[in-house]
Design an enzyme around this catalytic site. Structure first.
Site, PDB file in Angstrom:
ATOM      1  N   GLY A  77     -16.362  -5.105  11.419  1.00 58.38           N
ATOM      2  CA  GLY A  77     -15.153  -4.684  11.706  1.00 58.38           C
ATOM      3  C   GLY A  77     -13.840  -5.570  12.188  1.00 58.38           C
ATOM      4  O   GLY A  77     -12.772  -5.438  12.394  1.00 58.38           O
ATOM      5  N   TYR A 120     -12.133  -5.336  -0.335  1.00 58.57           N
ATOM      6  CA  TYR A 120     -11.875  -4.170  -0.754  1.00 58.57           C
ATOM      7  C   TYR A 120     -10.750  -4.068  -1.897  1.00 58.57           C
ATOM      8  O   TYR A 120      -9.903  -3.129  -1.706  1.00 58.57           O
ATOM      9  CB  TYR A 120     -11.285  -3.077   0.636  1.00 58.57           C
ATOM     10  CG  TYR A 120     -12.336  -3.422   1.628  1.00 58.57           C
ATOM     11  CD1 TYR A 120     -13.680  -2.551   1.362  1.00 58.57           C
ATOM     12  CD2 TYR A 120     -12.289  -3.979   2.943  1.00 58.57           C
ATOM     13  CE1 TYR A 120     -14.720  -2.745   2.245  1.00 58.57           C
ATOM     14  CE2 TYR A 120     -13.163  -3.998   3.663  1.00 58.57           C
ATOM     15  CZ  TYR A 120     -14.534  -3.181   3.598  1.00 58.57           C
ATOM     16  OH  TYR A 120     -15.528  -3.355   4.471  1.00 58.57           O
ATOM     17  N   CYS A 157       0.097   5.562 -14.124  1.00 58.02           N
ATOM     18  CA  CYS A 157       1.294   6.529 -14.505  1.00 58.02           C
ATOM     19  C   CYS A 157       1.183   7.463 -13.252  1.00 58.02           C
ATOM     20  O   CYS A 157       0.796   8.663 -13.394  1.00 58.02           O
ATOM     21  CB  CYS A 157       0.861   7.474 -15.460  1.00 58.02           C
ATOM     22  SG  CYS A 157       1.063   6.332 -16.997  1.00 58.02           S
ATOM     23  N   GLU A 158       1.717   7.020 -12.067  1.00 60.12           N
ATOM     24  CA  GLU A 158       1.851   7.934 -10.951  1.00 60.12           C
ATOM     25  C   GLU A 158       2.880   7.074  -9.838  1.00 60.12           C
ATOM     26  O   GLU A 158       2.793   5.926  -9.845  1.00 60.12           O
ATOM     27  CB  GLU A 158       0.675   8.513 -10.170  1.00 60.12           C
ATOM     28  CG  GLU A 158      -0.274   7.759  -9.451  1.00 60.12           C
ATOM     29  CD  GLU A 158      -1.366   8.309  -8.960  1.00 60.12           C
ATOM     30  OE1 GLU A 158      -2.343   8.548  -9.709  1.00 60.12           O
ATOM     31  OE2 GLU A 158      -1.490   8.577  -7.640  1.00 60.12           O
ATOM     32  N   GLU A 171     -22.140  -6.972  11.118  1.00 57.36           N
ATOM     33  CA  GLU A 171     -22.216  -6.864   9.492  1.00 57.36           C
ATOM     34  C   GLU A 171     -20.559  -7.253   9.179  1.00 57.36           C
ATOM     35  O   GLU A 171     -19.997  -6.076   8.785  1.00 57.36           O
ATOM     36  CB  GLU A 171     -22.272  -5.464   9.179  1.00 57.36           C
ATOM     37  CG  GLU A 171     -23.839  -5.086   9.507  1.00 57.36           C
ATOM     38  CD  GLU A 171     -24.029  -3.652   9.550  1.00 57.36           C
ATOM     39  OE1 GLU A 171     -22.919  -2.952   9.587  1.00 57.36           O
ATOM     40  OE2 GLU A 171     -25.045  -3.317   9.209  1.00 57.36           O
ATOM     41  N   ARG A 200      -5.139  -0.159  -1.791  1.00 51.84           N
ATOM     42  CA  ARG A 200      -5.217   0.112  -0.649  1.00 51.84           C
ATOM     43  C   ARG A 200      -3.710   0.501  -0.119  1.00 51.84           C
ATOM     44  O   ARG A 200      -3.592   0.939   1.134  1.00 51.84           O
ATOM     45  CB  ARG A 200      -5.725  -1.319   0.035  1.00 51.84           C
ATOM     46  CG  ARG A 200      -6.848  -1.486  -0.210  1.00 51.84           C
ATOM     47  CD  ARG A 200      -7.553  -2.654   0.547  1.00 51.84           C
ATOM     48  NE  ARG A 200      -7.585  -2.268   1.915  1.00 51.84           N
ATOM     49  CZ  ARG A 200      -7.063  -2.715   3.096  1.00 51.84           C
ATOM     50  NH1 ARG A 200      -6.055  -3.547   2.511  1.00 51.84           N
ATOM     51  NH2 ARG A 200      -7.198  -2.560   4.201  1.00 51.84           N
ATOM     52  N   GLY A 233     -17.474  -7.712   6.854  1.00 50.97           N
ATOM     53  CA  GLY A 233     -17.088  -7.735   5.396  1.00 50.97           C
ATOM     54  C   GLY A 233     -15.780  -8.466   5.150  1.00 50.97           C
ATOM     55  O   GLY A 233     -15.714  -9.453   4.636  1.00 50.97           O
ATOM     56  N   ARG A 234     -14.815  -7.621   5.951  1.00 56.05           N
ATOM     57  CA  ARG A 234     -13.605  -8.198   5.492  1.00 56.05           C
ATOM     58  C   ARG A 234     -13.054  -9.755   6.158  1.00 56.05           C
ATOM     59  O   ARG A 234     -12.672 -10.211   5.394  1.00 56.05           O
ATOM     60  CB  ARG A 234     -12.521  -7.088   6.219  1.00 56.05           C
ATOM     61  CG  ARG A 234     -11.045  -7.346   5.974  1.00 56.05           C
ATOM     62  CD  ARG A 234     -10.283  -6.573   7.314  1.00 56.05           C
ATOM     63  NE  ARG A 234     -10.526  -5.362   7.017  1.00 56.05           N
ATOM     64  CZ  ARG A 234     -10.207  -4.394   6.117  1.00 56.05           C
ATOM     65  NH1 ARG A 234      -9.190  -4.315   5.281  1.00 56.05           N
ATOM     66  NH2 ARG A 234     -10.847  -3.143   6.388  1.00 56.05           N
TER      67      ARG A 234
HETATM   68  N1  LLP Z   1     -20.843  -2.154   8.449  1.00 56.84           N
HETATM   69  C1  LLP Z   1     -20.581  -0.748   8.162  1.00 56.84           C
HETATM   70  C2  LLP Z   1     -21.587   0.195   8.440  1.00 56.84           C
HETATM   71  C3  LLP Z   1     -19.369  -0.316   7.602  1.00 56.84           C
HETATM   72  O1  LLP Z   1     -19.055   0.882   7.206  1.00 56.84           O
HETATM   73  C4  LLP Z   1     -18.422  -1.318   7.180  1.00 56.84           C
HETATM   74  C5  LLP Z   1     -17.076  -0.883   6.686  1.00 56.84           C
HETATM   75  C6  LLP Z   1     -18.654  -2.678   7.438  1.00 56.84           C
HETATM   76  C7  LLP Z   1     -19.976  -2.800   8.225  1.00 56.84           C
HETATM   77  C8  LLP Z   1     -17.842  -3.670   7.221  1.00 56.84           C
HETATM   78  O2  LLP Z   1     -16.614  -3.690   8.112  1.00 56.84           O
HETATM   79  P1  LLP Z   1     -15.326  -4.717   7.777  1.00 56.84           P
HETATM   80  O3  LLP Z   1     -16.019  -6.033   8.598  1.00 56.84           O
HETATM   81  O4  LLP Z   1     -15.171  -5.001   6.604  1.00 56.84           O
HETATM   82  O5  LLP Z   1     -14.241  -4.433   8.664  1.00 56.84           O
HETATM   83  N2  LLP Z   1     -12.003   0.436   2.314  1.00 56.84           N
HETATM   84  C9  LLP Z   1     -11.387   0.112   3.537  1.00 56.84           C
HETATM   85  C10 LLP Z   1     -12.379  -0.467   4.386  1.00 56.84           C
HETATM   86  C11 LLP Z   1     -13.526   0.549   4.947  1.00 56.84           C
HETATM   87  C12 LLP Z   1     -14.578  -0.157   5.776  1.00 56.84           C
HETATM   88  C13 LLP Z   1     -15.664   0.500   5.401  1.00 56.84           C
HETATM   89  N3  LLP Z   1     -17.000   0.215   6.263  1.00 56.84           N
HETATM   90  C14 LLP Z   1     -10.336  -0.707   3.521  1.00 56.84           C
HETATM   91  O6  LLP Z   1      -9.709  -1.152   2.301  1.00 56.84           O
HETATM   92  O7  LLP Z   1      -9.584  -1.193   4.338  1.00 56.84           O
END
Ligand code: LLP
Length: 442
Positions: free
Chosen positions: A259, A401, A371-372, A301, A341, A303-304
Site C-alpha cells: 500500500g 498497474y 474509440c471512446e 506486500e 488508470r 507492489g506499487r
Molecule cells: N496486497 C494485497 C492483498 C493487495 O490487494 C494489493 C493491491 C497489494 C498487496 C499491493 O498494493 P500496493 O503496494 O501496490 O499498493 N489497480 C489499482 C491498484 C489496485 C491495488 C489492488 N491491491 C491502481 O491502478 O491503482
C-alpha cells in the site's frame, strides 16, 4: 542524485528522469527519443536498477528491524512478467500471487514455490487444485467457502497446507474508493467487527488439512497517512491477543499487506519508506510485548512502491487537434489499452515532451487512440505549443498497474516492456503482433 549529473541536466520528478541541455529526455541514463526509434512506440520502459533498489529498500530494512524473521512479498499484480520474478527472486523477495497465471509465470522462471503466497477472493476449485499441485508455500484464505474447500482438498491429499487467514480490520486508509480494501464492508477478507473473523479462525483450527500459521490484512493502496499501518497493528494485535486467549492460537506470522503510495506529480509528498517501516516495526514490538504476545514473523506486500517509479511509457503523437475556444488535444498511438488508470481512477500523471523543450507551451488533453471519448491518459497537460505529429511523449511513473492492466481493446497489441540497465537495454516482454491478436481465435 549526484551534483555532477544534476549540473548536466534538469532532474524531473525522480532522480532517474532527466532533461538534458539539448532538450532530450533521459530515463535511467538512456535517451528516450533514441529508445523510441529503436523499439518503436507505444513502449513501456523499466529501469532495472531502480527496481532492484526498491526491492533492497524493503529487504534491508526488514533485516535491520526483524533479523531473519521477516519477508517482503512483491505483489505481482502491479506488474507480472517473467523477468520481474527473476529479479524479485535474486533480490530475496517472496511473491504475492492472485491467480494461477501469476503463479505459473513465477514458477516458469524457477521462483521458489515455498515463497509464493496465493491470494484472491474468488479462488475456484481448479485454482485450489493448481496451487496444491504446484506446492505453493502458503494460501492466504479470503473467506469461509474457500477455507472449507481448501481443507477438503488438502486433507484428501494427506497434506497439511500452510495458510494465513485474511481478516478485514475496519481501517479507512484515506485512499481512492476503488482501491480501498480495509473497511468493514469490502469484498475482501472476513470482518473483525462483526465477530465473523473470530469464527473464521476457530473454524480453521478445527479443520484437518490446514496448518494455520497466522493472519493477513491489507487496508488499501496509495496509502500516505502515517498512522494507517500503526492503527492496523493496534487492531490486529488486539485480535491476536483475543484468539490466543480464547482459542489458544498463537499467531506465528503477521502480514499487513501492501500500500505505500508513490509520487506521480512534483506536488505529491514523498514517503520515506524505510523510516515508516522502522516505525511500524517499533510499534509492533511494543504492542506485542505489552499484550504478552510473541513477536510474529512479519510480512508486507509492496507492489506499487517496487515498480511504479521504475516505469515510463513512451508514445508517438498521431495528431494535434485544436478546437478554438474549447480544447486542445494531443492524440497518441496508445491509450486506455495500455494505461486505463485515468479513466478508472482519475489517476494523475506527469507528462513530458520527450524530444525538446520549447519557448511557448499550451495546455492539452493527452488522448488515446481507442474509440471512446473517455480514453484520456491525462487531461490538462502542459506541452510545447508547437507539438506535432511524430513527436515523442513520455508518461512518467507508469511501472505499476499499467502493463498488468493493459488490454487488447480495439484489437490493439500490447506494447513491449524494455528493461534499461547502465550497460544497455533488452526486451523483457516483446510487442504483441497482429498474429498474436488472432492466435486464440478458432
Ligand atoms: N496486497 C494485497 C492483498 C493487495 O490487494 C494489493 C493491491 C497489494 C498487496 C499491493 O498494493 P500496493 O503496494 O501496490 O499498493 N489497480 C489499482 C491498484 C489496485 C491495488 C489492488 N491491491 C491502481 O491502478 O491503482
Amino acid at each position: 542524485m549526484d551534483a555532477e549529473r544534476e549540473a548536466q541536466g534538469q532532474v524531473i520528478l525522480t532522480d532517474n528522469i532527466e532533461r538534458k541541455a539539448d532538450g532530450r529526455l533521459f530515463f535511467a541514463g538512456h535517451s528516450v527519443p533514441d529508445l523510441a526509434e529503436q523499439y518503436g512506440t507505444p513502449l513501456y520502459l523499466m529501469d532495472e536498477q531502480r527496481l532492484r533498489a526498491n526491492c533492497r529498500m524493503y529487504t534491508r530494512t526488514f533485516r535491520e528491524c526483524f533479523g531473519g524473521r521477516a519477508l517482503p512479498l512483491y505483489a505481482g499484480k502491479a506488474a507480472s512478467f517473467r523477468q520481474i520474478y527473476r529479479i524479485a527472486d535474486e533480490e530475496g523477495m517472496g511473491v504475492d500471487a492472485v491467480s494461477p497465471g501469476e503463479i505459473h509465470t513465477a514458477l516458469s522462471v524457477g521462483f521458489p514455490a515455498e515463497k509464493i503466497f496465493f491470494h484472491g477472493d474468488g479462488k475456484t476449485d481448479a485454482d485450489i487444485r493448481f496451487a496444491l499441485d504446484h506446492q505453493v508455500g502458503y494460501f492466504i484464505v479470503d473467506n469461509p467457502d474457500e477455507l472449507e474447500q481448501l481443507a477438503l482438498e488438502a486433507a484428501s491429499r494427506g497434506l497439511r497446507q500452510k495458510v494465513l487467514l485474511r481478516v478485514t480490520p475496519g481501517i479507512d486508509p484515506h485512499t481512492y474508493k476503488a482501491i480501498n480494501t480495509g473497511t468493514v464492508d469490502v469484498k475482501f477478507g472476513v470482518p473483525l467487527e462483526t465477530g465473523q473473523a473470530f469464527a473464521f479462525v476457530r473454524r480453521a483450527l478445527e479443520l484437518p488439512g490446514l496448518e494455520v500459521r497466522g493472519l493477513h490484512c491489507h487496508v488499501g493502496s496509495e496509502v500516505f497517512d502515517e498512522s494507517v499501518f500503526e492503527d492496523t497493528i493496534d487492531v490486529m494485535t488486539a485480535f491476536m491477543a483475543e484468539v490466543q486467549q480464547k482459542l489458544g492460537f498463537v499467531t506465528d506470522m503477521l502480514n499487513v499487506g501492501g500500500g505505500y503510495g508513490v509520487r506521480y506529480l512534483e506536488t505529491d509528498r514523498s514517503i520515506d519508506i524505510p523510516a515508516r517501516i522502522r516505525q511500524v516495526a517499533g510499534h509492533l514490538k511494543e504492542r506485542t510485548e505489552s499484550l504478552g504476545l510473541p513477536l510474529p514473523y512479519f510480512m508486507m506486500e509492496p507492489g506499487r512502491s517496487i515498480v511504479a517509479d521504475a516505469g515510463m511509457t513512451v508514445y508517438t503523437v498521431s495528431s494535434v487537434k485544436r478546437i478554438p475556444g474549447y480544447k486542445y488535444y494531443v492524440v497518441i498511438d496508445g491509450g486506455m489499452s495500455d494505461n486505463p488508470r485515468y479513466p478508472l481512477y482519475q489517476a494523475p500523471y506527469t507528462v513530458l515532451h520527450a524530444d525538446r523543450e520549447a519557448p511557448f507551451y499550451a495546455v492539452y488533453d493527452l488522448a488515446g487512440r481507442c474509440c471512446e471519448s473517455g480514453d484520456i491518459i491525462q487531461p490538462m497537460v502542459r506541452l510545447p505549443a508547437d507539438t506535432k505529429r511524430g513527436d515523442h511523449i513520455a508518461v512518467c511513473t507508469t511501472g505499476a498497474y499499467n502493463y498488468s492492466m493493459a488490454s487488447n481493446y480495439n484489437r490493439l497489441g500490447r506494447p513491449p516492456v524494455v528493461m534499461l540497465t547502465p550497460e544497455g537495454s533488452y526486451v523483457a516482454v516483446r510487442r504483441e503482433t497482429l498474429d498474436d491478436l488472432i492466435a486464440l481465435d478458432c
